[in-house]
Scaffold this motif. Structure first.
Motif: not given
Length: 332
Positions: A195-213
């Motif tokens: 689940w977390e791997y899929a959620c991140r989608g290759g990102t390392t930020t708090p959200f897969h959208f970036g630094e916030t949502i």
């Protein structure tokens, strides 16, 4: 029907054109293999497992295109990218389908650094996990999908395309079992690592959208902020799946809308956690992992690394809990 008659019937089905993406037919069923399955539970079980365990028929893969967005800590969009992903459609009947997106295998750092806002000890220690490829629901299971498979709809916030909610972990597991039986493919809840791997989608930020949502990107309690973004809306209800932009894997609503059940038992931290993406069930008890946050939660609980738990059967007030499914067909 006798075992011999069932065997001959299945052999006839096996000789039909396959419809799989490669265009080739699966190998003939060996009589001894058939009898082993039949001995496990009769021909009904054979019918269920033939395609998943004997034929290994691969579903027809389709491609869809989508756009992702990245925001800075103020919530301003700083990047937009076009992506595409492969998926297959599972026919549930009555014109209702389930889209399953191929998630490529890879490695990622699970958990969060202590410097991340909202960090808790349950998200530590950070550790590298190698996840084999799998297929995952493009959306959480909707009310029409749940109704089609289970014959009921327990949701508070009614809507065919809205997430099913007020479902216990046991309900979600039963859905997967019935879906597996109907389709001949093996469905289950995701492991927490998947689940977390899929959620991140290759990102390392708090959200897969970036630094916030922001509430333009997800459904959560927007009267609270995470970084320097402006306050937003608080709908106090679920929204139709796919109402917001997806992540780089083509998955929607991984942040907010409804919490999502995982297969794993709850553990207070990641000490001794598996590093191969598998389900972690070594702890006794009846508490199971939840991920993703919901429409009622403040943004820090919607982070990629955020995790909590609930119990197997308690759903009295849980109109914020749903689930999405994983299929082991098409591992990469």
């Amino acid at each position: 029907m006798s075992e011999e008659a069932e065997y001959q019937k299945l052999q006839g089905e096996n000789r039909k054109p396959s419809g799989n993406s490669s265009g080739s037919n699966p190998p003939p069923i060996k009589r001894r293999q058939f009898l082993i399955y039949a001995g496990l539970g009769g021909t009904g079980l054979v019918t269920t497992v033939v395609f998943s365990q004997i034929f290994q028929v691969q579903p027809k893969l389709l491609t869809f295109e989508f756009e992702t967005v990245t925001v800075d800590k103020t919530g301003k969009i700083v990047n937009q990218e076009n992506h595409q992903a492969k998926y297959f459609k599972e026919d549930l009947g009555n014109g209702i389908t389930l889209d399953m997106v191929q998630i490529p295998g890879g490695s990622f750092m699970m958990g969060s650094p202590t410097s991340e806002k909202g960090w808790s000890e349950s998200e530590s220690p950070q550790h590298q996990v190698n996840v084999p490829g799998f297929s995952m629901g493009k959306f959480v299971v909707t009310q029409e999908q749940y109704q089609q498979i289970m014959g009921n709809n327990p949701s508070r916030f009614s809507g065919a395309k809205r997430p099913v909610e007020q479902v216990s972990w046991n309900d979600a597991v039963e859905f997967c079992q019935k879906l597996s039986q109907q389709t001949g493919r093996e469905y289950r809840l995701p492991s927490e690592a998947e689940w977390e791997y899929a959620c991140r989608g290759g990102t390392t930020t708090p959200f897969h959208f970036g630094e916030t949502i922001t509430t333009d990107l997800a459904n959560y309690n927007g009267t609270y902020t995470y970084a320097s973004e402006p306050k937003g809306k608080y709908l106090e209800r679920t929204t139709d799946v796919g109402s917001f932009p997806p992540n780089a894997f083509g998955l929607y609503d991984m942040h907010g809308n409804v919490w999502e059940w995982c297969q794993d038992d709850w553990h207070n931290n990641y000490i001794d956690a598996p590093k191969d993406g598998s389900v972690w069930t070594s702890r006794s008890g009846n508490s199971k992992v939840l991920r993703g946050g919901s429409s009622f939660n403040v943004p820090l609980y919607c982070r990629s690394a955020s995790r909590t738990f609930s119990y197997l059967v308690e759903v009295d007030i849980y109109n914020s809990i749903g689930f999405r499914v994983v299929c082991v067909v098409g591992r990469t």
